[in-house]
Design a protein around this motif. Structure first.
Motif, PDB file in Angstrom:
ATOM      1  N   PRO A   1       0.801  -1.236   0.000  1.00 16.24           N
ATOM      2  CA  PRO A   1       0.000   0.000   0.000  1.00 16.24           C
ATOM      3  C   PRO A   1       0.824   1.270   0.000  1.00 16.24           C
ATOM      4  CG  PRO A   1      -0.962  -1.614   1.499  1.00 16.24           C
ATOM      5  CD  PRO A   1       0.355  -2.182   1.044  1.00 16.24           C
ATOM      6  N   ALA A   2       1.928   1.298   0.741  1.00 18.74           N
ATOM      7  CA  ALA A   2       2.759   2.500   0.781  1.00 18.74           C
ATOM      8  C   ALA A   2       3.400   2.768  -0.580  1.00 18.74           C
ATOM      9  CB  ALA A   2       3.834   2.369   1.854  1.00 18.74           C
ATOM     10  N   GLN A   3       3.827   1.726  -1.263  1.00 19.68           N
ATOM     11  CA  GLN A   3       4.424   1.909  -2.590  1.00 19.68           C
ATOM     12  C   GLN A   3       3.380   2.364  -3.610  1.00 19.68           C
ATOM     13  OE1 GLN A   3       6.054  -2.043  -2.891  1.00 19.68           O
ATOM     14  NE2 GLN A   3       8.144  -1.328  -2.491  1.00 19.68           N
ATOM     15  N   ARG A   4       2.143   1.874  -3.475  1.00 21.43           N
ATOM     16  CA  ARG A   4       1.082   2.364  -4.374  1.00 21.43           C
ATOM     17  C   ARG A   4       0.868   3.862  -4.171  1.00 21.43           C
ATOM     18  NH1 ARG A   4      -1.472  -2.672  -3.183  1.00 21.43           N
ATOM     19  NH2 ARG A   4      -2.971  -1.730  -1.752  1.00 21.43           N
ATOM     20  N   LYS A   5       0.901   4.283  -2.904  1.00 24.52           N
ATOM     21  CA  LYS A   5       0.775   5.714  -2.635  1.00 24.52           C
ATOM     22  C   LYS A   5       1.951   6.471  -3.250  1.00 24.52           C
ATOM     23  CE  LYS A   5      -1.540   7.325   0.623  1.00 24.52           C
ATOM     24  NZ  LYS A   5      -2.872   7.906   0.860  1.00 24.52           N
ATOM     25  N   ASP A   6       3.154   5.914  -3.149  1.00 26.09           N
ATOM     26  CA  ASP A   6       4.325   6.562  -3.741  1.00 26.09           C
ATOM     27  C   ASP A   6       4.217   6.650  -5.257  1.00 26.09           C
ATOM     28  OD1 ASP A   6       5.459   6.923  -1.256  1.00 26.09           O
ATOM     29  OD2 ASP A   6       6.677   5.115  -1.345  1.00 26.09           O
ATOM     30  N   LEU A   7       3.570   5.663  -5.876  1.00 27.20           N
ATOM     31  CA  LEU A   7       3.374   5.699  -7.326  1.00 27.20           C
ATOM     32  C   LEU A   7       2.459   6.861  -7.722  1.00 27.20           C
ATOM     33  CD1 LEU A   7       3.601   4.637 -10.171  1.00 27.20           C
ATOM     34  CD2 LEU A   7       1.943   2.845  -9.607  1.00 27.20           C
ATOM     35  N   VAL A   8       1.407   7.084  -6.952  1.00 27.43           N
ATOM     36  CA  VAL A   8       0.528   8.220  -7.234  1.00 27.43           C
ATOM     37  C   VAL A   8       1.277   9.537  -7.002  1.00 27.43           C
ATOM     38  CG1 VAL A   8      -1.659   9.332  -6.673  1.00 27.43           C
ATOM     39  CG2 VAL A   8      -1.505   6.843  -6.645  1.00 27.43           C
ATOM     40  N   ILE A   9       2.118   9.572  -5.964  1.00 28.51           N
ATOM     41  CA  ILE A   9       2.946  10.758  -5.734  1.00 28.51           C
ATOM     42  C   ILE A   9       3.882  10.980  -6.921  1.00 28.51           C
ATOM     43  CG2 ILE A   9       4.797  11.722  -4.307  1.00 28.51           C
ATOM     44  CD1 ILE A   9       3.500  10.356  -1.900  1.00 28.51           C
TER      45      ILE A   9
END
Length: 475
Positions: A404-412
């Motif tokens: 989940p944290a990496q998915r958020k980083d992808l959107v960032i």
């Protein structure tokens, strides 16, 4: 199993089908009546798998060995508690009653008491689609508690909760244990819930590696186990955020020097006012944290600035970036000035690989003869933001194979590519361990260092005191 034991795992192993590695190995763990045990570890350590094993939810997903025994019934709230709302009801009262109805229980459900246990009596009669993420989480938990479980398993239960809600939940769990229940909770952070646990166990690589009492925990101990600490006085002196930087090429000159001004913002849903004449601002290079209790409108504020509110919402006032009034512009046009990263990154992802997701964030020019040069420039920009956000080695992975944290980083990363001057981050710390927090801090500091304006909503007051130049409270 003795009468005192509610959960007993003895030399428990588990591996998922298709994987040669053990997700859990040699787990020995007991939870007794009246006891709360917290299991902490970094992303990928096996905390969620351990919760599912204890709750009997792994089913046919893999191979299990060793002993797993539970005395009585189990209820589990997963790491995405909003997904546990059934989707079969529209109102809080009906949602709380539904688990007992689906289980065939003849015992009447006192909705008022179920919500009051978590300090959420004010939600009686509310529509589910008007609740914040934390409020939905507590509604889901209130419904589970009507089943009268012997063991309550909570995977990252503090994710969407403000500090007061965490303390209320902690008190509710203590009452549940005092009445003979037992609690197993897991997470990647040390917070008000884990601080109140009777015992804390650490997991690394699918193995239990250490035990501790809450009073024994220090930042150094937590850091050594990849767990980040949210407990502490936000006004107390803190160590400076990590100055470490990801080794990436120096970004080319940016056009980020943008000031955000929100004036007289009003948001109405139906007959309810979320905001009346709200004013706030953020200067170039500034990091502003917005804090406040669940349901005070933090996410709504960011969505209103980004133009992401539902069509039925009535919005007034002005949203300006460098004197350019964006009110009335749709979200895709505001993206020239504003990058928005919502709480649920999955809602903003649509491509088959990380690299393609980023490539599609940048449109190609209309004239075909300009496209070869644009593709080369786009590839260079994509490589740069992949390195910035620590996603280079995942470039060919499917976004939903990321944690989940990496998915958020992808959107960032997508927002960084669009080179907007203002970056809005809604609860960016959710589901992060220590390593992912350090990665987030580097990205935020790098963005602001190049003149970018950052506005963050968060329930983590200690972190807000470290990362932000200013903190604004909604209430």
């Amino acid at each position: 199993m003795t009468d005192a034991l509610v959960l007993s795992l003895a030399d428990a192993h588990f591996s998922f089908h298709g994987s040669d590695a053990l997700a859990l190995a040699g787990i020995d763990l007991q939870v007794r009546r009246g006891e709360t045990v917290a299991v902490l570890g970094p992303l990928g350590a096996g905390t969620s798998t351990l919760c599912r094993l204890a709750a009997g939810l792994l089913g046919e997903r893999g191979t299990r060995s060793g002993s797993v025994e539970v005395q009585g019934s189990v209820a589990m709230l997963g790491e995405d508690p909003e997904a546990q709302l059934t989707g079969m009801t529209s109102y809080v009262d009906d949602e709380v009653r539904l688990p007992a109805r689906l289980s065939g229980s003849a015992r009447p459900v006192d909705v008022d008491a179920a919500l009051d246990a978590f300090g959420m009596q004010r939600l009686l009669g509310r529509r589910l689609d008007t609740l914040s993420g934390g409020e939905r989480q507590l509604v889901a938990l209130a419904g589970l508690m009507t089943l009268g479980p012997s063991l309550l398993v909570l995977d990252q239960p503090a994710l969407s909760l403000d500090p007061d809600a965490r303390r209320l939940l902690s008190a509710s769990l203590r009452r549940f244990c005092d009445e003979g229940g037992a609690v197993l909770l897991a997470g990647h952070q040390h917070d008000e819930l884990t601080a109140a646990a009777d015992r804390i166990a650490f997991v690394q690589g699918g193995r239990l590696v250490a035990d501790a009492r809450s009073a024994e925990l220090t930042d150094a101990v937590l850091d050594a186990h990849g767990v980040w600490n949210t407990v502490g006085d936000p006004a107390a002196p803190e160590p400076e955020p990590s100055s470490e930087r990801v080794p990436v090429p120096e970004p080319e000159p940016r056009r980020r020097e943008k000031r955000l001004d929100v004036s007289a913002l009003t948001v109405h849903r139906g007959r309810s006012a979320v905001f009346e004449a709200l004013d706030c601002s953020a200067a170039p290079g500034e990091i502003v944290a917005i804090v406040g209790a669940n349901g005070t409108g933090k996410s709504t504020l960011l969505r209103a600035i980004a133009g992401m509110l539902e069509p039925a919402a009535r919005v007034g006032g002005a949203v300006r970036v460098d004197h350019q009034d964006l009110q009335g512009l749709p979200a895709h046009q505001r993206a020239r000035w504003i990058g928005w990263v919502g709480q649920d990154p999955g809602a903003q992802l649509s491509s088959a690989t990380v690299r393609v997701e980023l490539e599609r964030a940048l449109p190609l020019p209309t004239r075909r003869r300009d496209r070869p040069r644009a593709r080369a420039e786009r590839a260079e920009a994509v490589a740069r933001v992949l390195a910035q956000t620590g996603l280079t080695e995942h470039a060919d992975a499917h976004p939903y194979d990321l944690d989940p944290a990496q998915r958020k980083d992808l959107v960032i990363a997508s927002a960084l590519l669009l080179d907007a001057g203002v970056l809005l981050l809604d609860e960016p710390t959710l589901a992060r361990d220590l390593g992912a927090m350090r990665r987030l801090e580097r990205v935020v500091h790098d963005f602001s260092a190049h003149g970018g304006t950052v506005v963050i909503t968060t329930h983590d007051l200690r972190w807000a005191g470290r990362i932000a130049n200013r903190t604004l409270r909604l209430g």
